[in-house]
Write an enzyme that holds these catalytic residues in place. Sequence first.
Site, PDB file in Angstrom:
ATOM      1  CG  MET A  32      -1.872  -1.135   1.157  1.00  9.58           C
ATOM      2  SD  MET A  32      -3.412  -1.014   1.873  1.00  9.58           S
ATOM      3  CE  MET A  32      -2.850  -0.701   3.469  1.00  9.58           C
ATOM      4  CG  LEU A  35       7.276   1.339  -1.205  1.00 12.46           C
ATOM      5  CD1 LEU A  35       7.968   1.155  -2.591  1.00 12.46           C
ATOM      6  CD2 LEU A  35       6.312   0.205  -0.808  1.00 12.46           C
ATOM      7  CG  HIS A  36       8.641   0.110   5.790  1.00 12.27           C
ATOM      8  ND1 HIS A  36       8.782  -1.351   5.691  1.00 12.27           N
ATOM      9  CD2 HIS A  36       7.287   0.193   5.924  1.00 12.27           C
ATOM     10  CE1 HIS A  36       7.923  -1.939   5.957  1.00 12.27           C
ATOM     11  NE2 HIS A  36       6.796  -1.137   6.124  1.00 12.27           N
ATOM     12  CG  HIS A  39       6.926  -2.056   1.795  1.00 11.30           C
ATOM     13  ND1 HIS A  39       6.931  -0.940   2.679  1.00 11.30           N
ATOM     14  CD2 HIS A  39       5.900  -2.661   2.029  1.00 11.30           C
ATOM     15  CE1 HIS A  39       5.748  -0.886   2.960  1.00 11.30           C
ATOM     16  NE2 HIS A  39       4.939  -2.071   2.600  1.00 11.30           N
ATOM     17  CD  GLN A  63      -6.045  -3.683   3.006  1.00  8.74           C
ATOM     18  OE1 GLN A  63      -5.879  -4.028   1.767  1.00  8.74           O
ATOM     19  NE2 GLN A  63      -4.912  -3.887   3.553  1.00  8.74           N
ATOM     20  CE  LYS A 151       3.631  -4.010  11.634  1.00 10.88           C
ATOM     21  NZ  LYS A 151       2.882  -3.868  10.709  1.00 10.88           N
ATOM     22  CB  VAL A 178      12.793  -5.255   7.988  1.00 14.10           C
ATOM     23  CG1 VAL A 178      13.845  -4.403   8.110  1.00 14.10           C
ATOM     24  CG2 VAL A 178      12.957  -6.441   6.949  1.00 14.10           C
ATOM     25  CB  SER A 188       3.190   2.309   6.000  1.00 13.86           C
ATOM     26  OG  SER A 188       3.629   1.441   4.980  1.00 13.86           O
ATOM     27  NE  ARG A 189      -2.494   1.775  10.226  1.00 16.94           N
ATOM     28  CZ  ARG A 189      -2.805   0.601   9.311  1.00 16.94           C
ATOM     29  NH1 ARG A 189      -1.956  -0.255   9.299  1.00 16.94           N
ATOM     30  NH2 ARG A 189      -3.742   0.684   8.598  1.00 16.94           N
TER      31      ARG A 189
END
Length: 286
Positions: A32, A35-36, A39, A63, A151, A178, A188-189
């Site tokens: 979604m 990106l970190h 990802h 969702q 995760k 990770v 992302s949150r």
Amino acid sequence: MSLAIVRTPADLRAAVRAWKAAGDTVAVVPTMGALHAGHLALVAAARREAGRVIVTLFVNPRQFNNAGDLAAYPRTEEEDAAKLAPLGVDLLYAPGVEAMYPPGFATTISVAGVSEGLCGAHRPGHFDGMATVVAKLLLQTGADVALFGEKDYQQLQVIRRLTRDLDLPVRIVACPTVREADGLAMSSRNLRLDAQQRAAAPALAHVLSATAAEIAAGAALSRLRADAGHALAEAGFGPVEYLELRAEDDFSVVDDASRPARLLAAAWLGDVRLIDNVPVRAIPRP
Ligand code: PAF
């Protein structure tokens, strides 16, 4: 280096058809966005799994069980594309909501059993929306392999069940969570945490590992739950939605490590909901 961005299922299919005609295999990393490093680790794994790699970027409204969460979800397509360009990604599939759900769209995929409890109990409709879009993404990309992070452990179970039940010809590969240097699971949150919340956030991972270590040594979760809750409250967390142990083979509720298990939690830090999980393996007794 620029990255090809495709917005419609028809353009996506045309690209994939050409690759497959040339004998290439295809991996997909559904995301979604925002990106970190988690990802990017999935992308690196995807490159090892197949000749062509697609990353999908779609903030799936179906969702989100909470309109505020959907509105606040970070949207950073340009930065995301810049992160992916040097990694050997062949295509970014970033459809709009209308392309994914044209007028009249009326189908929902609902996976019983593994969707129940945990996030399923606290986020009504979340797994139906997730399963529906993942099924569409797998069918649209025609991928041979799809990669997901551990995760979102319950999500992974739902996706495995769905692909088996619908005979989707795709192999699901799970990649380990990770973490930041202080243990916080990448998400992302996390971008929504203020400085004080960010400092408190690693407590979730620490409490999970400490509790998992006690369970591995023979304790029952039911005797540890209250202490874990207090430790999280002390660190600055608000309500703990759940702290549960599930067997890894059939995802049933268990209370000790007599079978390989996962300890999973969801807890609120201000208005940000964090989830995390760790494996639990009984320490063999001499
Ligand atoms: O894990 C996510 O980011 C999403 O749930 C997914 C799998 C991309 C479906 O929207």
